[in-house]
Motif scaffolding. Structure first.
Motif, PDB file in Angstrom:
ATOM      1  N   THR A 146      41.806  39.777  35.574  1.00  0.00           N
ATOM      2  CA  THR A 146      43.169  39.982  35.089  1.00  0.00           C
ATOM      3  C   THR A 146      44.178  40.134  36.223  1.00  0.00           C
ATOM      4  OG1 THR A 146      42.741  42.370  34.923  1.00  0.00           O
ATOM      5  CG2 THR A 146      42.401  41.042  32.935  1.00  0.00           C
ATOM      6  N   GLU A 147      43.713  40.234  37.465  1.00  0.00           N
ATOM      7  CA  GLU A 147      44.610  40.328  38.619  1.00  0.00           C
ATOM      8  C   GLU A 147      44.859  38.963  39.251  1.00  0.00           C
ATOM      9  OE1 GLU A 147      46.006  43.247  39.330  1.00  0.00           O
ATOM     10  OE2 GLU A 147      44.898  44.000  37.588  1.00  0.00           O
ATOM     11  N   GLY A 148      44.278  37.918  38.686  1.00  0.00           N
ATOM     12  CA  GLY A 148      44.481  36.581  39.223  1.00  0.00           C
ATOM     13  C   GLY A 148      43.496  36.170  40.282  1.00  0.00           C
ATOM     14  N   ASN A 149      42.493  36.995  40.541  1.00  0.00           N
ATOM     15  CA  ASN A 149      41.471  36.623  41.514  1.00  0.00           C
ATOM     16  C   ASN A 149      40.476  35.653  40.884  1.00  0.00           C
ATOM     17  OD1 ASN A 149      42.418  38.481  43.586  1.00  0.00           O
ATOM     18  ND2 ASN A 149      41.616  40.096  42.256  1.00  0.00           N
ATOM     19  N   SER A 161      24.978  34.039  45.821  1.00  0.00           N
ATOM     20  CA  SER A 161      26.093  34.945  46.076  1.00  0.00           C
ATOM     21  C   SER A 161      27.196  34.767  45.051  1.00  0.00           C
ATOM     22  CB  SER A 161      26.679  34.717  47.474  1.00  0.00           C
ATOM     23  OG  SER A 161      25.765  35.062  48.493  1.00  0.00           O
ATOM     24  N   ILE A 162      28.015  35.803  44.929  1.00  0.00           N
ATOM     25  CA  ILE A 162      29.282  35.742  44.201  1.00  0.00           C
ATOM     26  C   ILE A 162      30.392  35.899  45.224  1.00  0.00           C
ATOM     27  CG2 ILE A 162      30.775  36.856  42.489  1.00  0.00           C
ATOM     28  CD1 ILE A 162      28.245  37.779  41.038  1.00  0.00           C
ATOM     29  N   TYR A 163      31.376  35.004  45.159  1.00  0.00           N
ATOM     30  CA  TYR A 163      32.501  35.028  46.077  1.00  0.00           C
ATOM     31  C   TYR A 163      33.786  35.309  45.296  1.00  0.00           C
ATOM     32  CZ  TYR A 163      29.092  32.496  48.908  1.00  0.00           C
ATOM     33  OH  TYR A 163      27.947  32.114  49.571  1.00  0.00           O
ATOM     34  N   ARG A 164      34.733  35.979  45.937  1.00  0.00           N
ATOM     35  CA  ARG A 164      36.038  36.239  45.336  1.00  0.00           C
ATOM     36  C   ARG A 164      37.113  35.590  46.192  1.00  0.00           C
ATOM     37  NH1 ARG A 164      36.306  41.977  44.112  1.00  0.00           N
ATOM     38  NH2 ARG A 164      36.318  42.236  46.378  1.00  0.00           N
ATOM     39  N   VAL A 165      37.993  34.834  45.537  1.00  0.00           N
ATOM     40  CA  VAL A 165      39.146  34.238  46.211  1.00  0.00           C
ATOM     41  C   VAL A 165      40.365  35.068  45.828  1.00  0.00           C
ATOM     42  CG1 VAL A 165      40.443  32.126  46.644  1.00  0.00           C
ATOM     43  CG2 VAL A 165      38.040  31.987  45.918  1.00  0.00           C
ATOM     44  N   ARG A 166      40.958  35.733  46.786  1.00  0.00           N
ATOM     45  CA  ARG A 166      42.057  36.652  46.526  1.00  0.00           C
ATOM     46  C   ARG A 166      43.337  35.897  46.165  1.00  0.00           C
ATOM     47  NH1 ARG A 166      40.994  42.117  45.716  1.00  0.00           N
ATOM     48  NH2 ARG A 166      39.440  42.859  47.225  1.00  0.00           N
ATOM     49  N   SER A 167      43.925  36.280  45.054  1.00  0.00           N
ATOM     50  CA  SER A 167      45.199  35.696  44.664  1.00  0.00           C
ATOM     51  C   SER A 167      46.277  36.089  45.665  1.00  0.00           C
ATOM     52  CB  SER A 167      45.603  36.177  43.274  1.00  0.00           C
ATOM     53  OG  SER A 167      46.837  35.611  42.888  1.00  0.00           O
ATOM     54  N   GLY A 168      47.113  35.123  46.007  1.00  0.00           N
ATOM     55  CA  GLY A 168      48.204  35.368  46.938  1.00  0.00           C
ATOM     56  C   GLY A 168      47.871  34.973  48.358  1.00  0.00           C
ATOM     57  N   PHE A 227      31.838  37.253  26.025  1.00  0.00           N
ATOM     58  CA  PHE A 227      32.105  38.211  24.969  1.00  0.00           C
ATOM     59  C   PHE A 227      33.107  37.578  24.016  1.00  0.00           C
ATOM     60  CE2 PHE A 227      30.888  40.662  28.694  1.00  0.00           C
ATOM     61  CZ  PHE A 227      29.833  41.411  28.172  1.00  0.00           C
ATOM     62  N   ARG A 228      33.133  38.075  22.775  1.00  0.00           N
ATOM     63  CA  ARG A 228      33.929  37.421  21.745  1.00  0.00           C
ATOM     64  C   ARG A 228      34.766  38.435  20.966  1.00  0.00           C
ATOM     65  NH1 ARG A 228      33.133  36.649  16.237  1.00  0.00           N
ATOM     66  NH2 ARG A 228      34.207  34.811  15.377  1.00  0.00           N
ATOM     67  N   ARG A 229      36.049  38.409  21.194  1.00  0.00           N
ATOM     68  CA  ARG A 229      37.025  39.109  20.350  1.00  0.00           C
ATOM     69  C   ARG A 229      38.420  38.706  20.818  1.00  0.00           C
ATOM     70  NH1 ARG A 229      40.073  43.499  21.598  1.00  0.00           N
ATOM     71  NH2 ARG A 229      39.684  44.640  23.543  1.00  0.00           N
ATOM     72  N   ALA A 230      39.415  38.930  19.962  1.00  0.00           N
ATOM     73  CA  ALA A 230      40.788  38.621  20.336  1.00  0.00           C
ATOM     74  C   ALA A 230      41.245  39.594  21.408  1.00  0.00           C
ATOM     75  CB  ALA A 230      41.697  38.705  19.114  1.00  0.00           C
ATOM     76  N   LEU A 231      41.825  39.066  22.482  1.00  0.00           N
ATOM     77  CA  LEU A 231      42.258  39.882  23.613  1.00  0.00           C
ATOM     78  C   LEU A 231      43.765  40.103  23.578  1.00  0.00           C
ATOM     79  CD1 LEU A 231      40.227  38.186  26.506  1.00  0.00           C
ATOM     80  CD2 LEU A 231      39.551  40.122  25.065  1.00  0.00           C
ATOM     81  N   SER A 232      44.189  41.261  24.019  1.00  0.00           N
ATOM     82  CA  SER A 232      45.616  41.501  24.201  1.00  0.00           C
ATOM     83  C   SER A 232      46.083  40.748  25.442  1.00  0.00           C
ATOM     84  CB  SER A 232      45.882  42.996  24.361  1.00  0.00           C
ATOM     85  OG  SER A 232      45.355  43.469  25.591  1.00  0.00           O
ATOM     86  N   ALA A 233      47.398  40.646  25.612  1.00  0.00           N
ATOM     87  CA  ALA A 233      47.927  39.905  26.762  1.00  0.00           C
ATOM     88  C   ALA A 233      47.455  40.509  28.072  1.00  0.00           C
ATOM     89  CB  ALA A 233      49.456  39.888  26.698  1.00  0.00           C
ATOM     90  N   ASP A 234      47.295  41.833  28.127  1.00  0.00           N
ATOM     91  CA  ASP A 234      46.864  42.485  29.354  1.00  0.00           C
ATOM     92  C   ASP A 234      45.386  42.263  29.646  1.00  0.00           C
ATOM     93  OD1 ASP A 234      49.396  43.466  29.789  1.00  0.00           O
ATOM     94  OD2 ASP A 234      48.992  45.395  28.826  1.00  0.00           O
ATOM     95  N   GLU A 235      44.618  41.871  28.638  1.00  0.00           N
ATOM     96  CA  GLU A 235      43.182  41.685  28.810  1.00  0.00           C
ATOM     97  C   GLU A 235      42.792  40.255  29.152  1.00  0.00           C
ATOM     98  OE1 GLU A 235      41.326  44.957  25.703  1.00  0.00           O
ATOM     99  OE2 GLU A 235      42.152  43.086  24.905  1.00  0.00           O
ATOM    100  N   VAL A 236      43.705  39.316  28.959  1.00  0.00           N
ATOM    101  CA  VAL A 236      43.394  37.912  29.222  1.00  0.00           C
ATOM    102  C   VAL A 236      43.364  37.666  30.729  1.00  0.00           C
ATOM    103  CG1 VAL A 236      44.105  35.515  28.863  1.00  0.00           C
ATOM    104  CG2 VAL A 236      44.459  37.218  27.056  1.00  0.00           C
ATOM    105  N   PRO A 237      42.330  37.009  31.247  1.00  0.00           N
ATOM    106  CA  PRO A 237      42.292  36.680  32.681  1.00  0.00           C
ATOM    107  C   PRO A 237      43.503  35.845  33.099  1.00  0.00           C
ATOM    108  CG  PRO A 237      40.150  36.346  31.680  1.00  0.00           C
ATOM    109  CD  PRO A 237      41.105  36.592  30.544  1.00  0.00           C
ATOM    110  N   ARG A 238      43.840  35.938  34.377  1.00  0.00           N
ATOM    111  CA  ARG A 238      44.976  35.201  34.919  1.00  0.00           C
ATOM    112  C   ARG A 238      44.533  34.341  36.093  1.00  0.00           C
ATOM    113  NH1 ARG A 238      49.997  36.703  33.268  1.00  0.00           N
ATOM    114  NH2 ARG A 238      50.057  38.481  31.837  1.00  0.00           N
ATOM    115  N   ALA A 239      45.099  33.156  36.154  1.00  0.00           N
ATOM    116  CA  ALA A 239      44.871  32.278  37.301  1.00  0.00           C
ATOM    117  C   ALA A 239      45.928  32.572  38.348  1.00  0.00           C
ATOM    118  CB  ALA A 239      44.935  30.816  36.869  1.00  0.00           C
ATOM    119  N   GLY A 240      45.500  32.847  39.557  1.00  0.00           N
ATOM    120  CA  GLY A 240      46.438  33.207  40.612  1.00  0.00           C
ATOM    121  C   GLY A 240      46.848  32.019  41.460  1.00  0.00           C
ATOM    122  N   THR A 241      47.337  32.308  42.643  1.00  0.00           N
ATOM    123  CA  THR A 241      47.690  31.282  43.626  1.00  0.00           C
ATOM    124  C   THR A 241      46.810  31.500  44.848  1.00  0.00           C
ATOM    125  OG1 THR A 241      49.457  32.700  44.503  1.00  0.00           O
ATOM    126  CG2 THR A 241      50.059  31.085  42.814  1.00  0.00           C
TER     127      THR A 241
END
Length: 261
Positions: A146-149, A161-168, A227-241
């Motif tokens: 949800t932070e765009g990562n 491995s799991i890698y994280r690409v930092r948004s921004g 997982f399966r349920r309707a998400l609020s806007a704050d719970e939906v993942p975000r694509a960052g830059t």
């Protein structure tokens, strides 16, 4: 987020199914089963969880089926790509619009790519996954938080491995490495990472330590989790830059036969 019911796919099975299990209760029950073909990766629509999108990683199509009062509808193809579609995930863009993202990858053969499906039926290159950033091989598995990562997992190889690409910033960092098992499909919920191990187990990664979340002894190649349920806007993942591929930098691919909504 209610994570008491987990959904997962076994890539080895044909026809493929998305299974569900209630933690502490009955498990391994089919939620949806195709008439033919495998299911490697899947995603429920975050606003309309009755919609199930999935891919068979060895085909170039993204499929959609919808739960109705009489069961799931017939599959329809919502997008046809120029090569194999490996994984899919929903995320909001900078404008707050929901898109379905998908990946193409060739393991150690070449850099991978994540695309964004647009409302006009085109696919726009979104992020290039450089093999040099992910240990020399990438099978196409990815997720957003949800932070765009952006999160990338190695796939069917060891060590994994799991890698994280930092948004921004676009900085790529290693979140976790497993020297014993593969790491396939993954999802980030409530700041925690869940992933399938290409065997029988789904793990929950907490503070850099994997914990057994669910094991299905009847499955063989667990390839994705969700997982399966309707998400609020704050719970939906975000694509960052990520300072990698800007929309329009590469030639757009084929058009969709129906845009996700």
């Amino acid at each position: 987020m209610d994570n008491r019911t987990v959904y997962y796919a076994d890539a080895r099975e044909s026809p493929g199914s998305v299974y569900y299990a209630e933690l502490g209760g009955a498990g391994g029950m089919p939620h949806y089963t195709r008439r033919s073909g495998n299911i490697y990766s899947f995603a429920f629509h975050p606003g309309v969880p009755e919609k199930l999108y999935f891919v068979n990683a060895n085909e170039n199509r993204i499929y959609l089926t919808a739960l109705t009062g009489t069961g799931y509808s017939a599959e329809q193809t919502v997008y046809t790509h120029s090569t194999y579609v490996r994984d899919i995930a929903f995320a909001l863009d900078d404008a707050g619009d929901l898109h379905l993202y998908f990946s193409e990858a060739t393991g150690a053969g070449a850099n991978g790519m994540i695309y964004r499906l647009e409302g006009d039926g085109t696919a726009t290159p979104f992020y290039e996954v450089r093999l040099s950033d992910v240990g020399g091989s990438w099978a196409g598995d990815f997720a957003f938080d949800t932070e765009g990562n952006l999160y990338l997992s190695s796939g069917n190889r060891i060590p994994a491995s799991i890698y994280r690409v930092r948004s921004g910033s676009g900085a790529v960092e290693t979140v976790y490495t497993d020297n014993a098992e593969p790491i396939k499909g993954l999802i980030v919920q409530d700041g925690q990472i869940y992933y399938a191990n290409w065997r029988k187990t789904i793990y929950l990664l907490t503070n850099g330590t994997k914990n057994d979340f669910y094991t299905d002894p009847n499955r063989t190649w667990l390839s994705d989790v969700g997982f399966r349920r309707a998400l609020s806007a704050d719970e939906v993942p975000r694509a960052g830059t990520y300072s990698r591929v800007r929309p329009g930098d590469l030639t757009t691919r084929r058009t969709m036969s129906a845009a996700p909504s």
